[in-house]
Design an enzyme around this catalytic site. Structure first.
Site, PDB file in Angstrom:
ATOM      1  N   LYS A 111      42.745  36.398  48.763  1.00  0.00           N
ATOM      2  CA  LYS A 111      42.630  36.518  47.306  1.00  0.00           C
ATOM      3  C   LYS A 111      41.782  35.380  46.742  1.00  0.00           C
ATOM      4  CE  LYS A 111      45.199  35.854  43.050  1.00  0.00           C
ATOM      5  NZ  LYS A 111      46.494  35.448  42.460  1.00  0.00           N
ATOM      6  N   ASP A 130      45.920  40.747  42.671  1.00  0.00           N
ATOM      7  CA  ASP A 130      47.012  39.905  42.199  1.00  0.00           C
ATOM      8  C   ASP A 130      48.174  40.805  41.784  1.00  0.00           C
ATOM      9  OD1 ASP A 130      46.251  41.022  39.782  1.00  0.00           O
ATOM     10  OD2 ASP A 130      46.224  39.121  38.695  1.00  0.00           O
TER      11      ASP A 130
END
Length: 201
Positions: A111, A130
């Protein structure tokens, strides 16, 4: 995608940064912390630490104090110092521009790597996943999983690579404005007629 783009024309990374180094640090700090809090902390942090070597040479206890309010500060400080030491010694204070090199650094997962590469360098290596993206992808019926890596892999196949960077910004914007975790405003949602509302009563 077109409706999201139309309704969120100003969608962008919510973390404040002026260079790849700042974005990398801000993204590490954003784990289990709001972007608003991170921006408050980094406003002062980046005045004192201009490049990786500045943090690499700092005592970890001082870093802990500076970032304490972001939560999990001991682990974050340890990773930031170790990360910046590698950037100082191996990369001449520069942020590497490949996914493999970034995820090899302490405190950097897929991420964070995707955030840095996409927003600092314009390199689309994958959709940033997310909590907002996870929630919306499941509600839209795109996936039936919670694993961020598997969600990223699925979204990467559903959208053109040219859309990967902005897709997450659009979804995050919609997740914050309309499709909230506890009280989604389905009545006023411009996607209501197209959304199967998976997981919602």
């Amino acid at each position: 995608m077109n409706l999201l783009k139309k309704n969120y024309p100003d969608a962008h990374c919510a973390l404040n940064f002026n260079n790849p180094f700042q974005l990398m640090i801000a993204t590490i700090l954003s784990a289990q912390c709001t972007d608003e809090r991170v921006n408050i902390v980094t406003k002062d942090l980046f005045k004192n630490y201009k490049k990786p070597s500045d943090l690499a040479d700092e005592d970890v206890e001082v870093i802990e104090t500076a970032i304490r309010s972001t939560g999990f500060y001991k682990n974050k400080a340890k990773n930031i110092k170790a990360n910046c030491q590698i950037l100082k010694d191996k990369y001449n204070n520069q942020i590497p521009q490949t996914l493999d090199e970034l995820v090899a650094l302490p405190g950097i997962g897929r991420k964070t790597a995707n955030v840095v590469l996409g927003n600092a360098f314009g390199i689309a290596t994958g959709v940033v996943v997310d909590t907002h993206v996870t929630r919306l992808a499941n509600r839209f019926g795109w996936v039936k999983i919670q694993d961020a890596v598997k969600i990223e892999q699925k979204l990467n196949t559903m959208f053109d690579q040219s859309e990967w960077i902005m897709l997450s910004h659009y979804l995050i914007s919609h997740g914050r404005a309309i499709c909230k975790a506890r009280s989604p405003d389905c009545e006023n949602c411009f996607l209501a007629t197209r959304c199967p509302r998976k997981g919602l009563r």
